[in-house]
Write a protein that holds these residues in place. Structure first.
Motif, PDB file in Angstrom:
ATOM      1  N   LEU A  80       0.680  -1.234  -0.139  1.00 46.16           N
ATOM      2  CA  LEU A  80       0.031  -0.126   0.140  1.00 46.16           C
ATOM      3  C   LEU A  80       1.023   0.878  -0.090  1.00 46.16           C
ATOM      4  O   LEU A  80       0.241   2.695  -0.670  1.00 46.16           O
ATOM      5  CB  LEU A  80      -0.704   0.313   1.078  1.00 46.16           C
ATOM      6  CG  LEU A  80      -1.995   1.037   1.531  1.00 46.16           C
ATOM      7  CD1 LEU A  80      -2.730   0.820  -0.420  1.00 46.16           C
ATOM      8  CD2 LEU A  80      -2.711   1.349   2.416  1.00 46.16           C
ATOM      9  N   ASP A  81       2.016   1.357   0.177  1.00 45.24           N
ATOM     10  CA  ASP A  81       3.257   2.877   1.039  1.00 45.24           C
ATOM     11  C   ASP A  81       3.363   2.356  -0.198  1.00 45.24           C
ATOM     12  O   ASP A  81       3.257   3.554  -0.806  1.00 45.24           O
ATOM     13  CB  ASP A  81       3.809   2.384   1.427  1.00 45.24           C
ATOM     14  CG  ASP A  81       2.904   2.454   3.092  1.00 45.24           C
ATOM     15  OD1 ASP A  81       2.147   2.947   3.771  1.00 45.24           O
ATOM     16  OD2 ASP A  81       4.103   2.215   4.023  1.00 45.24           O
ATOM     17  N   ALA A  82       3.762   1.572  -1.768  1.00 42.44           N
ATOM     18  CA  ALA A  82       4.279   1.979  -2.565  1.00 42.44           C
ATOM     19  C   ALA A  82       3.108   2.124  -3.617  1.00 42.44           C
ATOM     20  O   ALA A  82       4.021   3.065  -3.828  1.00 42.44           O
ATOM     21  CB  ALA A  82       4.875   0.649  -2.353  1.00 42.44           C
ATOM     22  N   MET A  83       2.107   2.073  -3.508  1.00 43.43           N
ATOM     23  CA  MET A  83       1.442   2.458  -4.235  1.00 43.43           C
ATOM     24  C   MET A  83       1.369   3.266  -3.964  1.00 43.43           C
ATOM     25  O   MET A  83       0.869   4.379  -4.955  1.00 43.43           O
ATOM     26  CB  MET A  83       0.424   1.372  -3.669  1.00 43.43           C
ATOM     27  CG  MET A  83      -1.125   2.006  -5.234  1.00 43.43           C
ATOM     28  SD  MET A  83      -0.959   1.877  -6.757  1.00 43.43           S
ATOM     29  CE  MET A  83      -0.770  -0.268  -6.408  1.00 43.43           C
ATOM     30  N   LEU A  84       0.395   4.042  -3.323  1.00 43.89           N
ATOM     31  CA  LEU A  84       0.783   6.079  -2.214  1.00 43.89           C
ATOM     32  C   LEU A  84       1.380   6.723  -3.086  1.00 43.89           C
ATOM     33  O   LEU A  84       1.537   7.905  -3.671  1.00 43.89           O
ATOM     34  CB  LEU A  84       0.330   5.614  -0.801  1.00 43.89           C
ATOM     35  CG  LEU A  84      -0.677   5.514  -0.697  1.00 43.89           C
ATOM     36  CD1 LEU A  84      -0.832   5.131   0.888  1.00 43.89           C
ATOM     37  CD2 LEU A  84      -2.014   5.704  -0.826  1.00 43.89           C
ATOM     38  N   GLN A  85       2.826   6.391  -3.436  1.00 42.84           N
ATOM     39  CA  GLN A  85       4.736   6.856  -4.630  1.00 42.84           C
ATOM     40  C   GLN A  85       3.851   7.260  -5.546  1.00 42.84           C
ATOM     41  O   GLN A  85       4.366   9.035  -6.459  1.00 42.84           O
ATOM     42  CB  GLN A  85       5.751   6.085  -3.807  1.00 42.84           C
ATOM     43  CG  GLN A  85       5.750   5.398  -2.345  1.00 42.84           C
ATOM     44  CD  GLN A  85       6.228   7.197  -1.614  1.00 42.84           C
ATOM     45  OE1 GLN A  85       7.313   7.296  -2.699  1.00 42.84           O
ATOM     46  NE2 GLN A  85       5.560   6.894  -1.049  1.00 42.84           N
TER      47      GLN A  85
END
Length: 449
Positions: free
Chosen positions: A123-128
């Motif tokens: 999820l954190d990677a997607m939010l990038q």
């Protein structure tokens, strides 16, 4: 019903057994749980008048009770909300992942295909992929009125298999869904196979790897980015908008198009301005996402025509399908949402392959000429157009057209105006395109991230 009850006017809804859960869930979503129902065995559609009268008579005691008792919210027996973080165990990671997929499917969060695990790291990677904050609210999605935060959209994008780059495209698509003109409540809750067709224009679509050429609607590796973006939008409709089968989505048969229907326009091989420029007035260098709900599609096959007149004559035959709800629906009025004072015409989308587009362009035809020619040719006798429509509805919407009943063989256009035919260039080599039977008007949003 909700609005009338709030104004002190007692109401009762005749509801077939199959739709009771849907009616209860809808009433709760719309702010007045416990609206009274008169439950009948079958829907009133396709029933003989005497059979409808019998069902109404048998339900009369329910009608009286509903009109004379106060509306009381039923006891809620819903499952407790899921924990903020779910953990799955197994002999190895694959077994744990399979357990996650079984649980998500049981909870209704899955479209039936295996999901990518929405872990915190994923999820954190997607939010990038976006400059927006995770808690930013993009929209409120009907019919469940869920808040579409960036983080929720990102989670569904992860589950669908997206990379971070297309996340702004998904955000724009969700903004399209929430536009009042889209009338999402109707499309999400209908018994029809409404599927969101996603068309992307501009450089961000190319950056995201969206396919606009051969097999643009999938399957396969060239269209992998298309597939997962379209899939993410459906998961958002389910998990944020609460468009769940049996409690809001009451589609009679369903459609594989509802899993994923997404591509880019083939701007490189188009002889015309891109769709977002010609139809929506945006700048050529802008990136835009168009969402157009459709019922289904038909092939536009023509290997022999070498003139615009020949091609458009073939294309027009696809439009004259009276078994599609939108065909000549303008005769009985436009779709409307009184809350926002919006109306939408019935549009149909044509994906014209580059080979056919070149034939039109060589003869000096642009989109406008194609639209006008289709409007002239795509007609049917009035008697045919009214086969599955109520004459009373036409009398209310178009009293000036009452003379048509005395001229049943007069040809009637299948759409209200020539502009109701939307045209984009999509596909690879060979003379095959696609005609989509629309459910209202498309909505286009620029990608602002």
């Amino acid at each position: 019903m909700v609005e009338m009850e709030r104004r002190g006017i007692p109401t009762v809804l005749f509801t077939a057994k199959t739709f009771v859960h849907d009616a209860d869930r809808s009433a709760a979503s719309f702010g007045l749980p416990g609206l009274p129902l008169a439950v009948v065995p079958q829907p009133f559609t396709n029933q003989r008048p005497e059979d409808i009268h019998r069902m109404v008579d048998d339900a009369f005691d329910q009608v009286v009770a509903g009109l004379t008792r106060d509306v009381e919210a039923p006891e809620r027996h819903e499952a407790p909300p899921a924990a903020e973080t779910l953990a799955y165990e197994g002999a190895d990671l694959l077994v744990a992942w399979e357990a996650m997929n079984r649980d998500f499917l049981q909870r209704g969060w899955s479209d039936g295909f295996p999901l990518v695990a929405p872990t915190r790291a994923a999820l954190d990677a997607m939010l990038q992929g976006t400059r927006r904050g995770a808690g930013d609210v993009i929209a409120t999605l009907e019919p469940g009125f869920g808040l579409a935060t960036v983080e929720k959209l990102a989670a569904n994008a992860v589950m669908a298999g997206c990379r971070p780059v297309p996340l702004p495209l998904l955000i724009a698509a969700v903004r399209c869904l929430a536009e009042p003109k889209m009338y999402l409540r109707n499309k999400a809750m209908s018994t029809g196979p409404h599927a969101p067709l996603v068309l992307v224009n501009g450089p961000r679509g190319r950056e995201a790897g969206l396919n606009s050429g051969m097999c643009a609607l999938g399957p396969g590796a060239p269209s992998a980015s298309n597939t997962v973006l379209g899939r993410a939008l459906r998961l958002v409709m389910m998990n944020v908008g609460h468009t769940y089968v049996g409690s809001s989505d009451m589609d009679t048969i369903g459609s594989p198009l509802k899993y994923s229907l997404c591509c880019a326009e083939n701007e490189a091989q188009s002889p015309w301005e891109p769709y977002h420029v010609a139809a929506r007035g945006l700048a050529r260098e802008a990136t835009a996402v168009t969402v157009d709900f459709v019922y289904g599609m038909c092939e536009l096959h023509d290997f022999t025509s070498t003139t615009p007149e020949g091609l458009v004559e073939v294309f027009a035959t696809a439009a004259t399908n009276v078994a599609q709800l939108g065909t000549a629906l303008w005769l009985i009025g436009r779709r409307s949402d009184p809350r926002y004072k919006t109306e939408e015409k019935e549009h149909n989308m044509l994906f014209i392959c580059p080979e056919h587009a070149e034939i039109f362009a060589r003869a000096g035809w642009g989109r406008r000429q194609i639209q006008e020619a289709l409007y002239r040719l795509a007609r049917m006798p009035f008697r045919t157009a009214m086969l599955n429509k109520e004459a009373k509805a036409m009398a209310a919407s178009h009293p000036e057209l009452g003379f048509l009943h005395d001229h049943p063989d007069l040809p009637i256009p299948v759409v209200e105006t020539p502009e109701c035919f939307d045209i984009a260039v999509v596909g690879g080599a060979a003379g095959r395109g696609a005609y989509f039977y629309g459910a209202g008007e498309p909505v286009t949003m620029p990608v602002e991230d």
